[in-house]
Design a protein around this motif. Structure first.
Motif, PDB file in Angstrom:
ATOM      1  N   LEU A  67      31.085 -32.487   6.800  1.00 35.41           N
ATOM      2  CA  LEU A  67      31.666 -32.878   5.518  1.00 35.41           C
ATOM      3  C   LEU A  67      32.691 -33.987   5.697  1.00 35.41           C
ATOM      4  O   LEU A  67      32.790 -34.893   4.869  1.00 35.41           O
ATOM      5  N   TYR A  68      33.453 -33.908   6.798  1.00 32.14           N
ATOM      6  CA  TYR A  68      34.437 -34.958   7.061  1.00 32.14           C
ATOM      7  C   TYR A  68      33.747 -36.302   7.259  1.00 32.14           C
ATOM      8  O   TYR A  68      34.190 -37.332   6.734  1.00 32.14           O
ATOM      9  N   SER A  69      32.634 -36.310   8.003  1.00 29.47           N
ATOM     10  CA  SER A  69      31.893 -37.555   8.232  1.00 29.47           C
ATOM     11  C   SER A  69      31.363 -38.119   6.928  1.00 29.47           C
ATOM     12  O   SER A  69      31.391 -39.332   6.706  1.00 29.47           O
ATOM     13  N   ILE A  70      30.888 -37.238   6.057  1.00 30.00           N
ATOM     14  CA  ILE A  70      30.339 -37.689   4.773  1.00 30.00           C
ATOM     15  C   ILE A  70      31.430 -38.304   3.913  1.00 30.00           C
ATOM     16  O   ILE A  70      31.253 -39.384   3.320  1.00 30.00           O
ATOM     17  N   VAL A  71      32.581 -37.623   3.839  1.00 33.16           N
ATOM     18  CA  VAL A  71      33.685 -38.124   3.014  1.00 33.16           C
ATOM     19  C   VAL A  71      34.241 -39.416   3.595  1.00 33.16           C
ATOM     20  O   VAL A  71      34.631 -40.329   2.862  1.00 33.16           O
TER      21      VAL A  71
END
Length: 590
Positions: free
Chosen positions: A284-288
């Motif tokens: 999720l961090y990579s996506i955000v």
């Protein structure tokens, strides 16, 4: 003490591991590796004699110049400087870096003097076989000066050889999954978040926490199961009360593990939900962090393209921004969205050759860039002391992040079950907990200073959501509470019905520090040697006592013999007197 040190060292190691993982994530989300320069040799060949006549330099001489640029790239960007020179600007003298605010840099044609300055500076920075001598460099410049029009064709050919091809490729399976998740975030941002990325990721965080509720329930059930064993854990702990040497602590831990096995409880089962959540959080961090690729669905190479386009000086056809490639595409999109006609400028950017549909795809993505502002504050920017009052205001985000993580760690410890062995009643454990309460928030604060403020908002908001989720689950599924009678019953059960037989050494005082040495591999030899020494000393003491007893008994025996002899002689005398008296009486009678 040593056991507590191991606990403390283990927690510090875990924190450092988290630090390394987060650092690697931050670096990997930049979308770029260490930049290198290469060129396509096939672009430097001539197909016909007519084409040969249109150039001043031969293919081998063109390759010599390109090798200079490649060798010098670590210290001097020859590609950017050559493109600027071909547009008519010299950025090698340091007087005009190509980024003067408010200055326009239209393409005014090749500046041969600037081109020669670029080649000379690159040659000065080059090394090894690529470096040309002054004579070779002078001869090369004479060739260029002799035919300026042909030299322009040479420069165009070299720039084209260094350009990279950009095409739209189909994502792999893993990328497709992450792009699918990003599409959900994009829909939430556009529909529920009113095209505001800050609101969008907050709503997205709420959705993720809802989906993770089953993991929280599983973890709470595991905590309840362990909490039910607390009275028995306390009974084992009280058994070793006042003893904190390493062998004793190891034996206590071993007994607790045996208790867990008897009760079919595995402490590792509580870690499983956390281990599952960790990669999800990283994904999720990579996506955000990279909305251009995952949220807007663009090819992964476009993040590097836009970073290079934004950071290249205006004289070379870029936007002249100070952009950090390791901050993903949030800051880039938040700033490039304000640039008029940026996609048209990108089409003329000579660092790349855009394949069919690539530029149209990227242009469509730039037209749908979400809003990163809350009022006048751009949360896509990184907090800092330079760049105006907006970046100063963003410094409040790391402060809020620190407070959030500090408070949540304190409250979570109160809401979640703490083992009887590792609770705050032990001073060493309390010290370790206090250190972690400061260390982890400090780490998070440090990272929020290096990434766009929006990431800090995302972390803080998710932390508060996680705290709320933990509170709700703890109230819906409360931990068991025990009375004093429960603890006494558990202690009695753990003691069992064994009768304790006191040995002859029951009154002897033994050092508690070494009492369990013989039970462990690392101390058995020392324990056996110590026990042998104690037994030998006890034998010597017993022999000494027996000898002293014999010596004390000897005079008593002699005195008893003398008394017996005197008594015997007295009895003999009395007997003789008795035998003489009847004879005298008879004489008188006669």
């Amino acid at each position: 003490m040593k056991a507590m040190k191991k606990i403390l060292n283990g927690r510090i190691l875990a924190a450092l591991l988290a630090l390394v993982l987060l650092t690697l994530t931050l670096v990997s989300c930049g979308g770029q590796t260490t930049p290198t320069l290469s060129y396509d040799k096939s672009k430097l060949s001539f197909d016909s004699a007519e084409e040969f006549d249109r150039h001043a330099l031969t293919p081998s001489e063109l390759e010599q110049v390109m090798d200079i640029f490649v060798s010098a790239y670590a210290g001097f960007d020859g590609q950017e400087a050559l493109i600027a020179a071909n547009r008519g600007y010299d950025i090698t003298d340091g007087k005009d870096n190509g980024n003067l605010e408010g200055k326009e840099y239209p393409d005014v044609g090749m500046n041969l003097t600037a081109v020669k300055n670029v080649i000379k500076k690159a040659n000065d920075a080059a090394s090894g076989d690529a470096k040309l001598s002054d004579a070779e460099l002078g001869k090369l410049f004479e060739t260029l000066d002799a035919a300026p029009e042909k030299a322009a064709a040479d420069i165009d050919m070299m720039i084209d050889a260094m350009a990279k091809d950009i095409t739209v490729s189909n994502p792999g399976l893993w990328d497709s999954i992450m792009i699918g998740i990003g599409a959900v975030l994009n829909w939430i941002t556009n529909v529920l978040g009113f095209k505001n990325y800050v609101l969008g990721i907050c709503i997205f965080a709420i959705l993720i926490e809802i989906l993770m509720i089953p993991f929280a329930i599983k973890q709470q059930k595991n905590s309840i199961k362990q909490a039910k064993l607390r009275p028995k854990e306390m009974a084992i702990k009280n058994k070793y009360k006042g003893r904190n040497d390493q062998p004793t602590m190891q034996k206590m831990q071993a007994e607790i593990q045996e208790l867990y096995q008897r009760e079919n409880f595995s402490p590792a089962s509580g870690c499983l939900p956390l281990l599952i959540q960790l990669p999800i959080i990283m994904i999720l961090y990579s996506i955000v962090m990279d909305p251009l690729h995952y949220v807007l669905g663009q090819d992964g190479a476009f993040t590097a393209v836009l970073n290079n386009f934004a950071s290249t000086c205006r004289a070379a056809g870029g936007l002249g921004m100070a952009v950090d490639a390791n901050r993903g595409s949030i800051e880039l999109l938040s700033r490039i969205g304000n640039q008029a006609n940026s996609i048209d400028v990108l089409g003329n950017f000579e660092f790349y050759r855009f394949g069919e549909g690539a530029l149209d795809s990227l242009g469509g993505a730039l037209d749908s860039i979400p809003n990163f502002n809350i009022g006048p504050i751009n949360f896509g920017m990184t907090p800092g002391f330079d760049g105006g009052w907006e970046r100063l205001v963003l410094l409040s985000v790391p402060v809020v992040t620190f407070i959030t993580y500090f408070v949540s760690s304190k409250i979570n410890r109160k809401l979640m079950y703490q083992s009887a062995v590792n609770d705050n009643s032990n001073p060493q454990v309390a010290c370790s907990n206090n250190m972690m309460d400061i260390m982890m928030p400090a780490m998070s604060t440090f990272f929020t200073l290096a990434v766009p403020a929006l990431i800090g908002v995302y972390w803080a908001f998710r932390s508060w959501l996680g705290l709320l989720k933990t509170f709700i689950v703890s109230r819906a599924m409360p931990l068991p509470v025990f009375t004093e009678e429960d603890y006494k019953a558990a202690a009695k059960e753990m003691a069992g019905k064994k009768t304790v037989t006191k040995s002859a050494k029951a009154g002897a005082v033994r050092s508690l520090h070494y009492i369990d040495d013989e039970d462990f591999e690392d101390t058995r030899e020392r324990g056996l040697a110590r026990r042998a020494a104690i037994e030998e000393r006890e034998k010597e003491e017993q022999a000494s006592r027996e000898k002293n007893a014999k010596m004390a008994a000897a005079p008593l025996k002699e005195e008893r013999k003398d008394k017996e002899k005197a008594s015997s002689e007295k009895e003999n005398e009395t007997s003789e007197e008795a035998s003489d008296k009847p004879e005298d009486n008879n004489k008188d009678e006669v």
